[in-house]
Scaffold this active site. Structure first.
Site, PDB file in Angstrom:
ATOM      1  N   ARG A 311      14.581  -1.038  20.625  1.00 36.49           N
ATOM      2  CA  ARG A 311      15.573  -0.009  20.945  1.00 36.49           C
ATOM      3  C   ARG A 311      14.979   1.050  21.879  1.00 36.49           C
ATOM      4  NH1 ARG A 311      20.789   2.065  19.337  1.00 36.49           N
ATOM      5  NH2 ARG A 311      21.213   0.182  18.171  1.00 36.49           N
ATOM      6  N   GLU A 716      23.208   9.335  15.047  1.00 43.41           N
ATOM      7  CA  GLU A 716      21.914   9.411  15.717  1.00 43.41           C
ATOM      8  C   GLU A 716      21.909  10.138  17.058  1.00 43.41           C
ATOM      9  OE1 GLU A 716      19.621   5.381  14.674  1.00 43.41           O
ATOM     10  OE2 GLU A 716      21.720   5.092  15.187  1.00 43.41           O
TER      11      GLU A 716
END
Ligand SMILES: Cc1cc2nc3c(=O)[nH]c(=O)nc-3n(C[C@H](O)[C@H](O)[C@H](O)COP(=O)(O)OP(=O)(O)OC[C@H]3O[C@@H](n4cnc5c(N)ncnc54)[C@H](O)[C@@H]3O)c2cc1C
Ligand code: FES
Lengths: 763, 488
Positions: A311, A716
């Site tokens: 990621r 997030e």
């Protein structure tokens, strides 16, 4: 309509009266035991001797188990089966559990756990990324490398090259509620586990495996966590397995919670990164190519490090169209806590890397850093020809151009920049600085099959609704948002919807509540379940009134069918009398995603969420101390399901991101022992660290992707807005220099690091 | 030890209270009152904040995790379960926390709500929420909604039921005093040195007054004195130690007074840091601001100046400023007293000039010959332990330094004076150029260490920065905090 209402958290009243129950608050049966681990204080070595007789003799001790005493091997890894519950022959980090004590009180267990005579013959410990690189200590054989175009050639041909290194420290989750789990043995070997976990299904699997039971005999429940932030995705496995194993061995209920210091010492944290970069820019400020090398300190076991490092790579572009890019990602194995999921899951590190490049290039080109960023933004939605990310996904929903414009206008950026410059010119000791950071964050689990969710909904004959789904509540407001979805579906007030604990016996085979996916996935699953029940009710009422089902209207707590108006309870009772099932499961899987991890290509994300922040700071050159004076944030939550809860995520995420990059410093000594293992030494932001002026707003606009009520995930992405504070500090530090030297401020930018950067300005 | 106090308005009697049991463990494990949370077990996060009303009616927020049961004697304890009215009406702090979305995961919330209620009860309209809430960590909200809640209740009337504790105490305290007098006050209470059958369980003693303490401690020199327990509490909760025989000295008459004497301001050893702050804030603003940054509200409301000195910590914040102020320490053993310069108390790391059976009775601050400049540097501004803390007492005449006393914490194994720096300052012009030799001398006075708080190099560099800030005092806002409102 309940959707989009700024309702308080579903447990707000319980929270403020102390009545909200967490694992450690549940009344225990009289014969319950309390567990504590005995830990290694050596980072790497062979266990030569483990004498537990003094532990056994300690007051209140009922059971003591080391690895060899377990009925069957117990593993607590979420990925690679490489984490024995208790060290087997070797220890791999200082803090690793070596044995477990069960005693009649929490304190008795802690006292006893310190009485072991453990002798470890030390082996060389690999602590730093340099040591790991030199020793070839890594996961996955070699680095993962993704190339788009020929980055080296593009950089070589560019007008200007910037290069450097950014050190990014790790971050302790510091959920206010430490890890905790409780096991209640049932009849016939069944085990009921109540745990503070973001991933009940995984706990169920790990417990079932450790106990040698089919999954159907293990039930895992979680009503709420006192914060998770990724730290309870896999790091609670050890406690849950430990309580279950001892409960099975003794037949008694067992509870374990880590004392805060143990929590720091045992559990994994955010991965620290070293990012080497080389980037080429044109005189026009457009990036031509960039090469990154990510050195990722993963710790002793694999845990979730591979998708975290992935990621980071997937966010190395952040908001920018980059014609040529190379990323090398080294996943390094060290004798430290196993780094794990933490809000953003590698994304923040990837984003910080490219933001450093942008800041550095703006300094070198003498351009306003925001202007430089905007010149490199992806094409705005609706783009006639959408850009593609380096990994090949089309960027069809980019809105940062307009969002940035609006943010800067609202925050009066141009005037403040000038005012700050004038103010700085009159100062001897202080400088103010202003910094900006945008974020474009990809929403979906990158392991595509995890993008699924289930729900279970019952309607009772009094019109009350029982709601259950696979998502877990850790403070983010998921339960309330999903309840709002359910209430909207039935046209009833949210108060009619009873939210219940996440329970593997109600909704099975769930994914972790992670990757910001909670309301996207579970909201859809719940909507499907509610729609199913509503359709059955509508069908029945339609046949009673000789109308079509779509003419039956659910609104305002009532159901209109033909000329009749029923309360929702009457409608439910009628359906029951008509022998219509008022219970349904719902299921959802995210459409249109496909990701080839090996090649680094595809569409890993269903959509992108956006935001931008502008932060102003003041720095003192005498000590390097600083304060945040103001922050302005505009964030994209799509058509928000609950603006109040979403704003809360944004404010909290920003401050947590600022903490990561400023005062939160993890320090290990030369022997690999973590020295900052309590709030006395590890400093998360305190009340006075929030920006003195803090303006947070939602960017209005529906998600073009067909998400639940066109909302966007918000857990997030806001964390990365904290990067604007690091940029602001860099800007203020640069103001102490003549413009020749770039501050190259590393994180966490403690007063000590800031002072060192100020000193470099003078050199 | 026999104890009696009020818990959420109801009298609790303990014929045989375990003296080292923490209030938090007792509430959660014995009383099933689980609203008070354990977040860190060391007084740093505030999740266990409770309200304690003293017999004089004043109300303090305290951390239950390091509050020992005997510290509650004769007081009223209120927990989150007792914050709403008996009929369920929420306290304004509770309602505001709901209305402003001040709770997310909710785990910090009981503590935050109690801290808000304490600030609210102080009825100080200027009460700064940054100060009131510095000791309450929240990992979820970023504090913004809590600040909104704090603002929202600023002018709400104090609910009747909160004041009830003070009234109930007034009614009850004669009885409590009576019951105290009747019960054995621990071994040797009346006959020093006597070994009674109660000796083993009753390891705790509560002195009637300072003379009583002096006699008892001389007879039990091995005993540990517990003042605010903000330091000792950690020996229990983290060190898991057995502290042996104890005397609880908070509130002891003769030890809690602040008085003007011919020698200067005499501060009793058991004066809390918070009371000290109130006493000196006017006279020495720099010192006042420093004291505001010792721990946070809950720690200052329990911790004492005597404990701050006696624990001998090289990073305690009281000693550097007090040394620069020229403070003296009065030590007492039995009837004998001696007075020494504070800096002479600190012999070496972990070693102080204190004989067995001797205790700190008071610290005296003489009239000030000049201006005190103090600054503390830590990673985080509020509620952090100093990386270093420097204090300069400077008097000037015609721009030249005539008097200089310099002391630092965090720069050596003890709080330590800087003789070479002082020598370099005296006679020098009080200007950036003038102090250049003193800046150099700092490196000869101190050889700091590197640890998790700061490197040696940074400590030295920042020490110079603190001196320069003292010099530049008039030219720049001396405290960055003061800029917060100003610049934005
Ligand atoms: C969260 C937290 C934050 C803190 N922050 C700071 C800070 O910023 N700055 C700072 O300086 N300190 C800080 N401290 C440390 C501590 O609170 C202070 O040093 C406090 O002043 C200690 O006082 P006390 O009364 O609580 O001491 P206690 O814990 O009761 O006692 C400490 C020691 O002193 C002895 N003692 C106490 N009184 C006497 C006496 N009269 N005579 C002889 N011996 C005595 C005790 O026997 C014991 O050995 C912090 C503590 C906590 C828990
Ligand atoms: S609401 Fe979770 S820690 Fe404050």
């Amino acid at each position: 309509m309940s959707v989009a209402d700024p309702l308080p958290h579903d447990s707000a009243r319980l929270h403020v009266t102390g009545a909200a129950r967490y694992v450690d608050d549940i009344p225990l049966p009289a014969n319950a035991l309390h567990l504590a681990f005995g830990l290694s204080d050596v980072a790497h070595g062979v266990i030569e001797a483990l004498d537990l007789s003094a532990v056994r003799a300690s007051d209140g001790v009922v059971e003591v188990l080391a690895a060899g005493d377990l009925a069957r091997p117990a593993d607590v890894s979420p990925s690679a089966h490489d984490e024995p519950l208790l060290a087997e022959g070797r220890v791999h980090y200082a803090g690793q559990p070596v044995f477990v004590v069960a005693a009649t009180s929490h304190r008795a267990a802690r006292v006893a756990a310190r009485r072991a005579a453990l002798r470890v013959a030390p082996l060389p410990a690999i602590l730093t990324v340099d040591e790991a690189l030199a020793a070839g200590s890594r996961f996955e054989g070699g680095p993962v490398v993704w190339d788009k175009g020929d980055a080296e050639a593009a950089i070589a041909a560019a007008d200007l090259v910037v290069e450097g290194t950014l050190e990014l420290g790790g971050q302790e989750h510091f959920y206010l509620e430490g890890q905790a789990a409780l096991a209640l043995p049932g009849e016939g070997g069944e085990m009921h586990v109540i745990a503070s976990t973001q991933h009940p299904t995984e706990v169920q699997h790990k417990v079932a495996h450790a106990l040698g039971l089919p999954q159907a005999m293990v039930r895992v429940e979680c009503r709420r966590m006192g914060g998770g932030f990724g730290g309870k995705e896999s790091q609670g496995n050890a406690l849950a397995v430990a309580v279950a194993v001892v409960a099975q061995a003794t037949g008694r209920p067992c509870k374990m919670r880590y004392d805060r210091d143990d929590d720091f010492l045992i559990t994994g944290k955010r991965h620290d990164f070293r990012i080497d970069y080389r980037a080429g820019f044109g005189r026009d400020g457009r990036i031509r190519g960039v090469a990154f090398r990510h050195l990722v300190r993963c710790g002793w076991s694999q845990d979730l490090s591979l998708p975290v490092a992935d990621r980071a790579m997937l966010h190395a572009d952040n908001a920018y169209r980059i014609p040529a890019m190379r990323i090398e990602s080294h996943r390094l194995r060290t004798n430290t806590q196993s780094a794990t999921a933490f809000r953003g899951f590698g994304g923040p590190q990837g984003v910080a890397g490219i933001e450093r490049v942008m800041d550095h290039a703006a300094h070198a080109l003498g351009l306003d850093p925001i202007e430089l960023r905007r010149r490199n933004y992806y094409a705005e939605m609706p783009a006639p020809r959408p850009d593609r990310t380096p990994y090949g996904q089309e960027v069809r929903d980019f809105i940062l151009g307009g969002l940035t414009e609006k943010l800067l206008d609202g925050a009066d950026y141009a005037a403040r920049r000038a005012e700050i410059a004038a103010w700085n010119a009159g100062q001897r000791v202080l400088r103010r600085g202003i910094g900006f950071a945008p974020v474009k964050f990809g929403i979906s689990f990158t392991l595509s099959h995890l993008n699924q969710a289930g729900a279970l909904v019952h309607v009772y004959t009094d019109g009350s609704v029982h709601l259950n789904h696979g998502g877990t509540e850790m403070g983010q407001g998921l339960f309330q948002k999903v309840a709002q979805v359910a209430a909207a579906e039935f046209g009833v007030p949210v108060s009619a919807v009873r939210i219940t604990a996440t329970d593997t016996a109600k909704v099975p085979n769930t994914s972790a509540t992670a990757a910001s996916s909670g309301s996207d996935l579970n909201g859809m699953a719940v909507q499907a379940a509610c729609a199913e029940i509503r359709a059955r009710m509508a069908g029945h009422l339609a046949s009673l009134h000789q109308i079509t089902p779509d003419a039956v209207v659910f609104a305002g707590g009532a159901v209109q069918a033909g000329g009749a108006r029923y309360s929702f309870a009457e409608a439910a009772t009628l359906a029951w009398q008509g022998r219509v099932s008022l219970s349904a499961t719902g299921f959802y899987r995210t459409p249109d995603i496909a990701w080839d991890r090996a090649r680094g290509e595809g569409r890993p994300f269903y959509y992108f969420a956006h935001g931008a922040a502008l932060t102003e700071v003041v720095v003192d050159r005498l000590t390097g101390e600083y304060r945040i004076l103001r922050a302005d944030i505009l964030h994209d939550a799509g058509a928000s399901l609950n603006p109040a809860l979403d704003i809360g995520q944004i404010e909290g995420g920003y401050v947590q991101g600022v903490g990561w990059l400023t005062t939160e410093e993890l320090v290990w000594d030369n022997a690999g022992r973590l020295r900052t293992h309590a709030p006395s030494t590890y400093k998360i932001p305190a009340f006075g660290d929030r920006p003195a002026v803090f303006n947070v707003a939602l960017h209005q606009g529906a998600n073009p992707a067909a998400t639940i009520h066109r909302s966007k995930a918000v857990g997030e992405p806001p964390l990365m807005l904290g990067i604007s504070a690091l940029m602001a500090l860099s800007d203020a530090v640069a103001a102490f220099g003549g413009g020749r030297v770039y501050p190259a401020l590393d994180a966490p930018a403690t007063p000590e690091r800031v002072l060192a950067a100020v000193e470099r300005m003078r050199g | 030890m026999h104890l009696a106090f009020l818990l959420n308005g109801e009298r609790v009697d303990f014929p045989d209270a375990p003296p080292t049991r923490t209030t938090l463990d007792w509430l959660r494990e014995d009383r099933g009152l689980t609203g008070t949370k354990e977040g860190c077990n060391e007084g740093d996060c505030g999740a266990c904040t409770v309200l304690v009303t003293d017999p004089d009616g004043s109300l303090r927020p305290l951390n239950a995790c390091i509050l020992l049961l005997p510290q509650l004697q004769g007081r009223a304890l209120r927990t989150i379960e007792g914050l709403a009215a008996p009929d369920g009406t929420l306290h304004p702090a509770q309602q505001a926390m709901i209305d402003h979305h001040g709770a997310q995961c909710g785990f910090c919330t009981p503590g935050i709500t109690m801290a808000l209620a304490a600030a609210h009860a102080s009825a100080d309209p200027d009460l700064d929420p940054d100060t009131a809430l510095a000791g309450n960590l929240c990992r979820c909200t970023g504090y913004a909604p809590i600040a909104r809640a704090a603002r929202a209740i600023a002018h709400a009337p104090i609910p009747d039921w909160i004041a009830a504790d003070a009234r109930a105490l007034a009614d009850l305290s004669p009885h409590l005093a009576l019951s105290l007098a009747e019960i054995p006050r621990g071994s040797g209470g009346s006959a020093p040195g006597a070994t009674t059958p109660a000796d083993a369980p009753a390891r705790a003693f509560r002195p009637r007054d300072v003379d009583d303490l002096a006699a008892w401690h001389a007879a039990h020199p091995e005993a540990t004195l517990v003042a605010g327990a903000t330091d000792l509490g950690l020996h229990l909760t983290k060190g898991l130690r057995d502290l042996g025989r104890l005397a609880f000295i908070s509130g002891t008459p003769g030890l809690c007074e602040i008085a003007s004497t011919p020698e200067g301001l005499r501060i009793g050893a058991a004066v809390t840091i918070e009371d000290l702050r109130a006493a000196i804030a006017q006279a020495a603003p720099d010192f006042g601001e420093l004291v505001r940054r010792i721990g946070a509200t809950q720690v200052r409301a329990a911790g004492t100046i005597g404990g701050n000195i006696a624990n001998g910590s090289p990073i305690g914040d009281g000693p550097p400023a007090l040394i620069a102020l020229g403070a003296t320490l009065t030590l007492r053993r039995g009837a004998a007293r001696r007075t020494i310069a504070l800096e002479d108390f600190f012999l070496a790391y972990g070693r102080q000039d204190r004989a067995p059976g001797e205790f700190v009775e008071a610290v005296t601050i003489p009239p000030s010959p000049g201006t005190l400049h103090v600054h503390k540097v830590s990673k985080r501004f509020d509620q952090d332990i100093s990386a270093l803390c420097g204090a300069f007492m400077i008097a000037t005449e015609a721009g030249r330094v005539t008097h200089a006393r310099v002391a630092f914490g965090g720069m050596a194994g003890t709080p330590k004076r800087a003789p070479l720096t002082e020598a370099a300052l005296i006679g020098a012009p009080w200007s950036e150029a003038g102090v250049a030799p003193a800046l150099a001398a700092l490196a000869q006075d101190y050889a700091p260490i590197s640890d998790m708080r700061a490197s040696a190099a940074y400590r030295l560099e920042a020490a110079r920065g603190i001196l320069l800030r003292a010099v530049a005092g008039d030219l720049v806002p001396p405290v960055l905090g003061a800029l917060q409102g100003g610049a934005a």
